[in-house]
Scaffold this active site. Structure first.
Site, mmCIF file in Angstrom:
data_model
loop_
_atom_site.group_PDB
_atom_site.id
_atom_site.type_symbol
_atom_site.label_atom_id
_atom_site.label_comp_id
_atom_site.label_asym_id
_atom_site.label_seq_id
_atom_site.Cartn_x
_atom_site.Cartn_y
_atom_site.Cartn_z
ATOM 1 N N GLU A 66 0.583 -1.156 -0.183
ATOM 2 C CA GLU A 66 0.090 0.158 0.384
ATOM 3 C C GLU A 66 1.115 1.136 -0.220
ATOM 4 O O GLU A 66 0.357 2.430 -0.380
ATOM 5 C CB GLU A 66 -1.238 0.198 1.071
ATOM 6 C CG GLU A 66 -0.322 -0.053 2.645
ATOM 7 C CD GLU A 66 0.040 -1.246 3.098
ATOM 8 O OE1 GLU A 66 0.326 -2.211 2.271
ATOM 9 O OE2 GLU A 66 -0.856 -2.029 4.030
ATOM 10 N N CYS A 94 -0.910 -1.745 8.519
ATOM 11 C CA CYS A 94 0.008 -2.095 9.473
ATOM 12 C C CYS A 94 0.384 0.167 9.638
ATOM 13 O O CYS A 94 -0.325 0.507 9.387
ATOM 14 C CB CYS A 94 1.820 -1.984 9.496
ATOM 15 S SG CYS A 94 2.486 -0.921 8.074
ATOM 16 N N CYS A 97 1.814 2.166 6.620
ATOM 17 C CA CYS A 97 0.482 2.462 6.282
ATOM 18 C C CYS A 97 -0.391 3.266 6.189
ATOM 19 O O CYS A 97 -1.053 3.815 5.633
ATOM 20 C CB CYS A 97 0.197 1.065 5.953
ATOM 21 S SG CYS A 97 2.131 0.297 4.753
#
Length: 166
Positions: A66, A94, A97
């Site tokens: 991402e 996470c 991101c």
């Protein structure tokens, strides 16, 4: 087009990552152009970028699917504010991101499998909905959840069978 359609594109990216020995996570950014005053659509939504994990190949800790897709989306639109964009990713983002999504001002993130060890859009944190932050965005999890999780499980099972890191 619907969420499942775009998640299948992200799954294609995840499978490409696996074929290269990367953890199979894929992402797609879809732009929904709209009039800022009326919020009416100006054109059909379109995929403006895709990404897959490249951490091993690039030896880059930010080489998440991402993250790469968001950078490419910013380049495609020529702006850092990605309002009007939805990020589709096969695994719950996470903290890094999710933070980038916040900073990029995306409208929405749709993810497949939940991540109980590092998920920042519901599992461990809710970066997208934190009222202390200056931007919030919608998050929808569990889209094609089983398929997304199966790709990850198969990758790690194969790796363990070969005696590799997991």
């Amino acid at each position: 087009m619907n969420d499942e359609h775009y998640m299948r594109l992200a799954l294609d990216q995840a499978r490409e990552a696996a074929a290269c020995g990367e953890v199979p996570i894929g992402a797609v950014v879809v732009h929904h152009p709209h009039d800022p005053a009326t919020r009416r659509p100006l054109a059909e939504p379109r995929v403006i970028s895709q990404g897959r994990n490249v951490r091993e190949a690039l030896r880059d800790p930010s080489g998440h699917a991402e993250f790469k897709a968001l950078l490419a989306a910013s380049e495609a639109l020529g702006v850092w504010r990605l309002t009007g964009c939805t990020v589709y990713v096969t695994l719950e983002p996470c903290l890094m991101c999710a933070g980038l999504m916040h900073q990029a001002r995306i409208d929405r993130c749709v993810f497949g499998a939940f991540d109980s060890k590092a998920g920042a859009l519901g599992s461990l944190y809710q970066v997208n909905a934190d009222e202390r932050l200056n931007h919030r965005f919608a998050a929808t999890g569990g889209v094609l959840q089983d398929e997304c999780a199966d790709v990850l499980r198969a990758f790690f099972a194969q790796r363990r069978a070969k005696g590799g890191r997991s």
